[in-house]
Enzyme design. Structure first.
Site, PDB file in Angstrom:
ATOM      1  CG  HIS A  62      -1.837  -1.145   1.311  1.00  0.00           C
ATOM      2  ND1 HIS A  62      -2.698  -1.489   0.295  1.00  0.00           N
ATOM      3  CD2 HIS A  62      -2.043  -2.061   2.287  1.00  0.00           C
ATOM      4  CE1 HIS A  62      -3.389  -2.543   0.643  1.00  0.00           C
ATOM      5  NE2 HIS A  62      -3.005  -2.927   1.859  1.00  0.00           N
ATOM      6  CB  THR A  63       0.076   4.820  -0.495  1.00  0.00           C
ATOM      7  OG1 THR A  63      -0.517   4.616  -1.780  1.00  0.00           O
ATOM      8  CG2 THR A  63       0.855   6.122  -0.495  1.00  0.00           C
ATOM      9  CB  SER A  64       4.906   3.442   2.546  1.00  0.00           C
ATOM     10  OG  SER A  64       5.774   3.697   1.458  1.00  0.00           O
TER      11      SER A  64
END
Length: 261
Positions: free
Chosen positions: A32-34
């Site tokens: 996922h977007t970090s």
């Protein structure tokens, strides 16, 4: 020669070998977007006796690059609420589509009830908390401004963890450090809200947008501002420009460039 339309634009198999699509398939764990890439900076809002004023500039930065200069980060909902988005722009667009579908469902539903600003804030808080619990947060901090069920001014925030907070003045991003002290000069607590006029609130927000343009490298001199009142509903102006800018204060700053003390 392969004349199939599916092969147009591909290198020739007889020269370069068969096309290998395996690089398109991730073999690692689901990710996922970090960290957000394209982001918006501060959103400011303040209550006054008849409603709420909220503002955000129109810049979306690609890292430290002022890449997109016409991104509107204020969204209207019904005629009694405005949502201001700080943080990741792609997550903002996802939430915007989510709110659009909710607005259509409420408008054409048979219940006869419309969501007010307080209801909208509760809904967004649940969405943000659910995504956080999935370890896939929406990288935004939101301000919800408008009128509650009793037509009283309402202002509250929710962040990527689903944490909520209410106050007569709120700001996200760099504005939480630079604009909040200025806004609290006119509205320090709920008791002072009834003594603040619309003109005072709008002027204070405009002055804060100017200070942020001076001090925040991720801000812009073009911004959107909305005023929400019971009588007029949402009055949104999306292409406002800062006025009466002056960089005279820079002469007093020592320690940078070729200046000598």
């Amino acid at each position: 020669m392969n004349h199939s339309p599916q092969a147009w634009g591909r290198p020739r198999d007889d020269v370069y070998g068969a096309y290998d699509p395996s690089f398109l398939h991730s073999k690692g764990p689901k990710a996922h977007t970090s960290s957000p890439i394209v982001t918006g900076t501060s959103v400011l809002a303040v209550k006054f006796k008849d409603g709420v004023v909220i503002a955000a500039d129109n810049l979306a930065s690609y890292g430290s690059l002022a890449r997109f200069t016409d991104v509107k980060r204020l969204r209207t909902f019904n005629r009694c609420a405005v949502v201001g988005f700080g943080g990741d722009v792609s997550d903002m667009q996802y939430l915007d589509r989510l709110l659009l579908s909710l607005d259509i469902e409420e408008t054409y539903g048979s219940s006869g009830h419309n969501l007010n600003a307080r209801n909208l804030h509760t809904y967004l808080a649940k969405v943000m908390y659910k995504r956080r619990s999935d370890i896939n947060p929406l990288w935004n901090q939101l301000l919800v401004a408008g009128l509650d069920g009793d037509d009283q001014p309402f202002l509250s925030s929710v962040d990527l963890l689903g944490t909520t907070f209410s106050s007569p003045t709120l700001a996200t991003g760099f504005g939480a450090h630079l604009a909040q002290p200025l806004l609290r000069k006119i509205v320090d607590d709920e008791a002072q809200v009834t003594s603040v006029t619309r003109e005072q609130a709008v002027n204070a927000v405009r002055e804060c947008m100017k200070v942020l343009f001076y001090r925040d490298a991720r801000s812009l001199d073009k911004y959107s501002i909305a005023v929400i009142t019971k009588d007029a509903g949402v009055e949104l102006e999306e292409d406002e420009k800062l006025e009466n800018q002056s960089w005279a204060f820079a002469e007093m700053i020592k320690g940078y460039g070729t200046q000598t003390v």
